[in-house]
Design a protein around this motif. Structure first.
Motif, PDB file in Angstrom:
ATOM      1  N   VAL A  15       0.653  -1.190   0.317  1.00 46.39           N
ATOM      2  CA  VAL A  15      -0.161   0.059  -0.216  1.00 46.39           C
ATOM      3  C   VAL A  15       0.556   0.890   0.240  1.00 46.39           C
ATOM      4  O   VAL A  15       1.811   1.595   0.991  1.00 46.39           O
ATOM      5  N   ASP A  16       0.902   1.848  -1.487  1.00 45.03           N
ATOM      6  CA  ASP A  16       1.484   3.250  -1.163  1.00 45.03           C
ATOM      7  C   ASP A  16       1.498   4.098  -3.004  1.00 45.03           C
ATOM      8  O   ASP A  16       1.011   3.006  -3.593  1.00 45.03           O
ATOM      9  N   ARG A  17       2.050   4.732  -2.737  1.00 43.64           N
ATOM     10  CA  ARG A  17       2.452   5.577  -3.929  1.00 43.64           C
ATOM     11  C   ARG A  17       2.819   5.474  -4.967  1.00 43.64           C
ATOM     12  O   ARG A  17       4.283   5.775  -4.634  1.00 43.64           O
ATOM     13  N   VAL A  18       2.741   5.339  -6.090  1.00 42.03           N
ATOM     14  CA  VAL A  18       3.577   5.322  -7.836  1.00 42.03           C
ATOM     15  C   VAL A  18       4.084   6.292  -7.242  1.00 42.03           C
ATOM     16  O   VAL A  18       3.461   6.946  -8.142  1.00 42.03           O
ATOM     17  N   THR A  19       5.625   6.728  -7.953  1.00 40.41           N
ATOM     18  CA  THR A  19       5.704   7.792  -8.622  1.00 40.41           C
ATOM     19  C   THR A  19       6.329   8.239  -9.765  1.00 40.41           C
ATOM     20  O   THR A  19       6.564   8.977  -9.869  1.00 40.41           O
ATOM     21  N   ALA A  20       7.369   7.177  -9.533  1.00 41.41           N
ATOM     22  CA  ALA A  20       7.902   6.976 -10.864  1.00 41.41           C
ATOM     23  C   ALA A  20       8.310   5.391 -11.210  1.00 41.41           C
ATOM     24  O   ALA A  20       8.276   4.290 -10.254  1.00 41.41           O
ATOM     25  N   VAL A  21       8.667   5.903 -13.116  1.00 44.13           N
ATOM     26  CA  VAL A  21       8.737   3.796 -13.373  1.00 44.13           C
ATOM     27  C   VAL A  21       9.928   4.251 -14.303  1.00 44.13           C
ATOM     28  O   VAL A  21      10.065   4.869 -14.661  1.00 44.13           O
ATOM     29  N   ASP A  22      11.136   3.909 -14.012  1.00 38.74           N
ATOM     30  CA  ASP A  22      12.214   3.242 -14.767  1.00 38.74           C
ATOM     31  C   ASP A  22      12.362   2.302 -15.216  1.00 38.74           C
ATOM     32  O   ASP A  22      13.065   1.611 -14.819  1.00 38.74           O
ATOM     33  N   ARG A  23      11.797   2.358 -16.586  1.00 43.39           N
ATOM     34  CA  ARG A  23      12.262   0.670 -17.903  1.00 43.39           C
ATOM     35  C   ARG A  23      13.697   1.147 -17.591  1.00 43.39           C
ATOM     36  O   ARG A  23      13.894  -0.548 -17.762  1.00 43.39           O
ATOM     37  N   ASP A  24      14.180   1.055 -18.157  1.00 46.32           N
ATOM     38  CA  ASP A  24      15.687   1.246 -18.516  1.00 46.32           C
ATOM     39  C   ASP A  24      15.990   0.166 -16.742  1.00 46.32           C
ATOM     40  O   ASP A  24      16.851  -0.552 -17.474  1.00 46.32           O
ATOM     41  N   ALA A  25      15.375   0.856 -15.517  1.00 49.77           N
ATOM     42  CA  ALA A  25      16.356   0.218 -14.801  1.00 49.77           C
ATOM     43  C   ALA A  25      15.838  -1.191 -14.513  1.00 49.77           C
ATOM     44  O   ALA A  25      16.072  -1.607 -14.189  1.00 49.77           O
ATOM     45  N   ARG A  26      13.918  -0.579 -14.799  1.00 47.45           N
ATOM     46  CA  ARG A  26      13.278  -1.966 -14.364  1.00 47.45           C
ATOM     47  C   ARG A  26      13.951  -1.593 -12.886  1.00 47.45           C
ATOM     48  O   ARG A  26      13.334  -2.291 -12.131  1.00 47.45           O
ATOM     49  N   THR A  27      12.764  -0.485 -12.331  1.00 48.90           N
ATOM     50  CA  THR A  27      12.571  -0.367 -11.067  1.00 48.90           C
ATOM     51  C   THR A  27      11.556   0.537 -10.970  1.00 48.90           C
ATOM     52  O   THR A  27      11.223   1.289 -12.170  1.00 48.90           O
ATOM     53  N   VAL A  28      10.971   0.616  -9.588  1.00 48.19           N
ATOM     54  CA  VAL A  28       9.062   1.116  -9.629  1.00 48.19           C
ATOM     55  C   VAL A  28      10.151   2.684  -8.838  1.00 48.19           C
ATOM     56  O   VAL A  28       9.895   1.439  -7.191  1.00 48.19           O
ATOM     57  N   GLU A  29       9.715   3.592  -8.296  1.00 51.09           N
ATOM     58  CA  GLU A  29      10.092   4.536  -6.998  1.00 51.09           C
ATOM     59  C   GLU A  29       8.378   4.760  -5.911  1.00 51.09           C
ATOM     60  O   GLU A  29       7.419   4.724  -6.511  1.00 51.09           O
ATOM     61  N   LEU A  30       8.358   4.615  -5.222  1.00 51.87           N
ATOM     62  CA  LEU A  30       7.849   4.206  -4.047  1.00 51.87           C
ATOM     63  C   LEU A  30       7.076   6.046  -3.720  1.00 51.87           C
ATOM     64  O   LEU A  30       8.819   6.237  -2.932  1.00 51.87           O
ATOM     65  N   ALA A  31       6.335   6.095  -2.927  1.00 53.24           N
ATOM     66  CA  ALA A  31       6.101   7.810  -2.164  1.00 53.24           C
ATOM     67  C   ALA A  31       6.959   7.359  -0.948  1.00 53.24           C
ATOM     68  O   ALA A  31       7.588   8.570  -0.644  1.00 53.24           O
TER      69      ALA A  31
END
Length: 377
Positions: A72-88
Motif C-alpha cells: 500500500v503506497d503511491r507509485v511516483t515513477a517507473v524507470d523502464r531502463d533500470a526496471r525499477t518502480v519508485e514509491l512515495a
C-alpha cells in the motif's frame, strides 16, 4: 522472477487475480496500490446520494487476492531502463515484468481557476465532498454545474437531480458539454435516449459550450457566464503523475517495451483492428486478461529458456463489448447491439454490471448489497 502490478483498479485487480492462477509457484507477484481497497469506480456516483453504498463498492485487497504481496503506497515513477518502480515512501521495487494499471486522473486542460474551484469524482471521498457541498450550498436554492457530459458527467448529474428531488431541495442541475451532444462518443440513438432521460429528471443541458475560465462563483464560457454554487468537473482524463501526466500510446499487445505493459485507462491503446480503444471499465477488464496471458507465457518461456528456441509472440487485444450502460438517477439507459433500453429493463441491467464485477473478484456479499442499493434507488 518478480512481476509487478501497479494499481488495483479494474485492470490491475483482474490482471493480478489472473496471474495468481497462471504464474508458476516460484514467481513473485506484487501489487502496489495507493489504497488497501479495490474501488468499483463506475458506481462511485451512487455514494453521493447513498453514502452506505461506499461499503459495497470497496473491496479489501487482502480478501480479493490469495498469493500476491500487497504494497500500500503511491507509485511516483517507473524507470523502464533500470526496471525499477519508485514509491512515495522512498522504496524502490525491481521488476522482471511490470503492468502499469494506474488508471487516469482528472484533466483540467490548463483552464484558469478550474482545478481550484471544482470537485472531481474519482474516489469515495470526492462523492462525500459533493454530497456535503450540495447540502451546505445548494439545499435552499442554488445551482450545481457538472462539467463534461460523458458517462461520468451524466451519472453525476442524474444522481444530483435524484438527490434534489428526494430532499425536496430547490437546486438547478446544469450539465455543460463542449461538443454537440451528451455522451458524445456514442451512437446517436444512445445519445438521444440519455438526453431524454436527463431532461425527464429536470437536468438542464447546455451543449456546444466551452468552459474558458472559472472563478469562485462563475463559470465563464464561450456562450456566456454561468453562476454556480457547486461545480463538479468530469470533463476529461489525464495520465497519472508517475507516468509524467501522460497516457502513453501502446499497440494491441499493450507493451511499452518487452517487459513493461500499460493497461486500462493508463494507456491510449489501439487494438488488433487498428481501432482506438475507449477508456472504459469494459476495455480495462478485457485488456487485463490479454496481458495476463502474455506475461504468464513470457515467464514460462524464461523459466525453460534452455528448452525453448523461440519466445512466444504476444497475443493482441481486440476491443469487443456487447454494449453500453449508464445510470441516470433512478433510471438508466442501455445499448445492446443496435437496441436501446430505458426504464426497468435498463435499470436491471445496470444493477447486474457492478454486481457481476464484484462477484468476479470474489466479493459476493458486496455484490448482493450493491444490487439491493441499485434496485431500491
Amino acid at each position: 522472477m518478480r512481476v509487478l502490478v501497479l494499481g488495483a483498479g479494474y485492470a490491475g485487480l483482474t490482471l493480478a487475480r489472473d496471474l495468481e492462477r497462471r504464474l508458476p509457484a516460484d514467481a513473485d507477484l506484487t501489487v502496489v496500490n495507493d489504497s488497501p481497497h479495490h474501488l468499483v469506480q463506475h458506481e462511485v456516483h451512487r455514494a453521493i446520494r447513498r453514502p452506505a453504498v461506499a461499503d459495497a463498492i470497496q473491496v479489501p485487497l487482502d480478501e480479493a487476492l490469495d498469493r500476491a504481496e500487497v504494497v500500500v503506497d503511491r507509485v511516483t515513477a517507473v524507470d523502464r531502463d533500470a526496471r525499477t518502480v519508485e514509491l512515495a515512501a522512498g522504496d524502490a521495487l525491481h521488476y522482471d515484468y511490470c503492468a502499469v494499471c494506474l488508471g487516469a486522473e482528472t484533466a483540467y486542460y490548463g483552464i484558469p481557476g478550474l482545478e481550484s474551484h471544482s470537485v472531481p469524482l474519482k474516489r469515495v471521498a470526492d462523492a462525500e465532498t459533493i454530497r456535503k457541498r450540495f447540502f451546505d450550498d445548494c439545499d435552499e436554492g442554488g445551482t450545481v454545474v457538472v462539467g463534461g457530459a460523458g458517462l461520468s458527467g451524466v451519472q453525476v448529474a442524474g444522481e444530483l437531480a435524484a438527490l434534489r428531488d428526494e430532499e425536496d431541495a430547490h437546486a438547478d442541475i446544469v450539465l455543460v458539454e463542449q461538443l454537440d451532444a451528451v455522451a458524445p462518443s456514442f451512437d446517436e440513438s444512445f445519445q438521444r435516449a440519455v438526453r431524454d432521460e436527463l431532461l425527464d429528471r429536470g437536468v438542464e443541458i447546455r451543449t456546444e459550450t466551452t468552459v474558458e475560465s472559472v472563478t469562485e462563483a462563475t463559470v465563464q464560457t464561450d456562450t456566456g457566464n454561468l453562476d454556480y454554487d457547486l461545480l463538479v468537473w468530469t470533463g476529461g482524463i489525464a495520465g497519472d503523475e508517475a507516468m509524467g501526466g501522460e497516457r502513453p500510446a501502446v499497440r494491441a499487445d499493450l507493451r511499452l517495451d518487452g517487459r513493461t505493459f500499460v493497461v486500462g485507462d493508463a494507456a491510449r491503446a489501439v487494438d488488433a483492428d487498428g481501432e482506438p480503444v475507449p477508456a472504459s471499465a469494459s476495455a480495462a477488464l478485457r485488456e487485463a486478461k490479454t496481458v495476463a496471458g502474455n506475461i504468464a507465457a513470457q515467464v514460462e518461456f524464461e523459466a525453460d529458456a534452455d528448452e525453448n528456441e523461440f519466445a512466444p509472440r504476444p497475443d493482441p487485444y481486440r476491443f469487443e463489448v456487447p454494449g453500453w450502460i449508464v445510470s441516470v438517477g433512478n433510471g438508466a439507459v442501455a445499448q445492446v447491439g443496435p437496441s436501446i433500453f430505458r426504464g426497468k429493463a435498463a435499470k436491471a441491467m445496470k444493477a447486474t454490471v457492478g454486481a457481476g464485477h464484484l462477484t468476479s473478484v470474489g466479493a459476493i456479499s458486496r455484490a448482493v448489497d450493491l444490487v439491493d442499493e441499485e434496485l431500491h434507488a
